[in-house]
Design an enzyme around this catalytic site. Structure first.
Site, PDB file in Angstrom:
ATOM      1  N   SER A 262      -0.459   4.554   8.420  1.00 20.36           N
ATOM      2  CA  SER A 262       0.973   4.710   8.136  1.00 20.36           C
ATOM      3  C   SER A 262       1.696   3.378   7.967  1.00 20.36           C
ATOM      4  O   SER A 262       2.854   3.357   7.578  1.00 20.36           O
ATOM      5  CB  SER A 262       1.624   5.496   9.272  1.00 20.36           C
ATOM      6  OG  SER A 262       1.523   4.752  10.470  1.00 20.36           O
ATOM      7  N   CYS A 263       1.016   2.257   8.273  1.00 17.04           N
ATOM      8  CA  CYS A 263       1.763   0.992   8.317  1.00 17.04           C
ATOM      9  C   CYS A 263       1.483   0.011   7.190  1.00 17.04           C
ATOM     10  O   CYS A 263       2.410  -0.495   6.563  1.00 17.04           O
ATOM     11  CB  CYS A 263       1.508   0.290   9.643  1.00 17.04           C
ATOM     12  SG  CYS A 263       2.278   1.147  11.016  1.00 17.04           S
ATOM     13  N   PHE A 264       0.200  -0.301   6.962  1.00 16.08           N
ATOM     14  CA  PHE A 264      -0.103  -1.434   6.085  1.00 16.08           C
ATOM     15  C   PHE A 264       0.529  -1.298   4.698  1.00 16.08           C
ATOM     16  O   PHE A 264       1.242  -2.189   4.243  1.00 16.08           O
ATOM     17  CB  PHE A 264      -1.621  -1.634   5.954  1.00 16.08           C
ATOM     18  CG  PHE A 264      -2.264  -2.267   7.159  1.00 16.08           C
ATOM     19  CD1 PHE A 264      -1.511  -2.603   8.272  1.00 16.08           C
ATOM     20  CD2 PHE A 264      -3.625  -2.547   7.184  1.00 16.08           C
ATOM     21  CE1 PHE A 264      -2.090  -3.184   9.383  1.00 16.08           C
ATOM     22  CE2 PHE A 264      -4.214  -3.137   8.288  1.00 16.08           C
ATOM     23  CZ  PHE A 264      -3.447  -3.449   9.386  1.00 16.08           C
TER      24      PHE A 264
END
Ligand code: UDX
Length: 436
Positions: A262-264
């Protein structure tokens, strides 16, 4: 009460700090109150249960309870928008609701922004909404800090209990002091290194951290793609050797099908958008993302190398989650690999120990789903290993030989022992052709 909120609440309560989790989702709140984690994360269930039992942890959808507390952590999501920028609507709504309650509160209140937000958001949007709705002033009755969170899925609790640093960005001494005091209470004598800085710098630390890690993955994937061209070369050896240089470090050098989660991707897109809006084009991060996107194409290219045309071929995709031990498929490489396979006309059957329900929500009946790895392999022309699950690592070469129509294997996670597969069409990414 998303990932960060839940883990923060559970760990605060575990250290004896009375904590209330607030979420607009009533069903989620009920689940937490029963001590059940609404998402899969090791140790979270136990921690929630203990917290609730000891009455140190509660949950509610009634934000007015904030009036009886000292500190509020804002942990709402900041999802990507079409142009890569982050959607601040949850931040705005939560801050406004919070301010409305704080208007009636007497005494000092500290607001801590843990959500990932681009530089300037805490001091800009958050501060504006908070001051307007509370009719109070930051630096006087209100404290405001940016305090990013670095936890990883799968090890979130351990990461929250033993972070390698705490970054606190604030405009005034008092809010930084109050938050430091809370962390001193939390960590006791084991307080991690503390970086005290401005809110903007704290916000950028989070993006810099994820951009660096993502770039490290794209870097090793680039080396893997080069290694594949050279007889007798394996990217594992290269990673091991360069990793011994302390300036490089050995972590995040595993070549694979590309990063997910969900972040990179979300954070890189936000950082790129943020920079471009300020007339700077961060070419490096665009390349990191492009390399990642292309990695799935390369994985499918290896399958083509083994099979020729993929049209009407049955391909077993082993692993859907973006990494092992999670049911999360957000931005997972598996989805990019599957899309590419579909484009080539392949028939896809997928197996994952945990992530099938989530995948069904996205891909529905575009692919077949198998109950276990063996039934995925049954009759397959090629198997592609996309996630490094232990269940998949434990498969034996006989399993592939017995169940598959033709044992062609693309090991995109490099988890099988190549020695066991010398008699089969086995290619691990990042491995050059053998010399013989
Ligand atoms: C990441 C950051 O690590 C964390 O600090 C931040 O708070 C949130 O984003 P997470 O998304 O949980 O955490 O996953 P992480 O373990 O970092 O892995 C990200 C992706 O990179 C996965 O798809 C993983 O498979 C991939 N990866 C990681 C590699 O391909 N090779 C590696 O060597 C390391």
């Amino acid at each position: 009460m998303g990932y960060v909120g839940l883990c923060t609440a559970a760990t605060l309560a575990s250290r004896g700090i009375r904590t209330i989790g607030i979420d607009i989702d009533q069903a989620r709140v009920e689940q937490i109150r029963k001590g059940k984690a609404p998402l899969h994360e090791p140790h979270l269930d136990t921690m929630l249960k203990n917290g609730v039992k000891k009455k140190l942890l509660d949950a509610t959808s009634e934000i007015s309870v904030v009036a009886g507390t000292d500190t509020t952590f804002l942990t709402v999501g900041t999802p990507s928008q079409q142009d890569g920028s982050i959607d601040l609507s949850y931040i705005k709504n939560a801050t406004e609701d919070l301010g409305n309650v704080l208007r009636e509160k007497r005494g000092y209140h500290l607001v801590v922004v843990k959500s990932t937000v681009v530089p300037g958001t805490t001091n800009g949007t958050v501060r504006r909404f908070l001051e307007q709705s509370s009719r109070k002033t930051v630096g006087e009755e209100l404290g405001l800090c940016a305090n990013p969170e670095f936890l990883k899925e799968g090890t979130a609790i351990n990461d929250a209990l033993h972070p390698d640093k705490i970054v606190i960005g604030s405009n005034d001494k008092k809010s930084a002091h109050e938050l430091t005091r809370l962390y001193r209470r939390f960590y006791g004598s084991k307080l991690p290194p503390l970086i005290l800085t401005t809110p903007e710098a704290a916000e950028l630390v989070k993006y810099a951290s994820n951009a660096f890690l993502a770039t490290k993955v794209s870097f090793i994937n680039t080396i893997a793609n080069i290694a594949e061209q050279i007889p007798g070369v394996d990217v594992g050896t290269i990673a091991e050797a360069i990793g011994l240089d302390p300036r490089i470090g050995s972590l995040f050098l595993k070549a694979g099908p590309g990063y997910g989660g969900s972040c990179f991707h979300k954070d890189l897109q936000a950082l790129i958008n943020y920079s471009q809006n300020r007339n700077y084009d961060p070419v490096l991060f665009r390349a990191t993302e492009e390399t990642n996107e292309q990695q799935a194409v390369r994985v499918v290219g290896i399958a083509e190398k083994l099979l020729g045309s993929l049209s009407s071929k049955r391909i077993a995709v082993l692993g859907l989650a973006f990494k092992k031990d999670t049911d999360d498929i957000r931005e997972a490489a598996s989805i990019r690999v599957i899309n590419q396979l579909k484009k080539k006309g392949a028939r896809v059957v997928a197996y994952d120990p945990m992530a099938i329900p989530n995948t069904k929500k996205t891909l529905s009946d575009q692919i077949d789903y198998a109950e276990n790895a063996y039934s995925a392999l049954k009759g397959a022309d090629c198997a592609i290993i996309v996630t490094e699950w232990d269940q998949i690592r434990k498969l034996k070469s006989e399993d592939f030989r017995t169940y598959m129509k033709t044992p062609n294997i693309v090991d995109a996670r490099r988890i099988l022992d190549p020695q066991q597969y010398t008699q089969m069409n086995y290619i691990a990414i990042g491995t050059g052709p053998s010399r013989a």
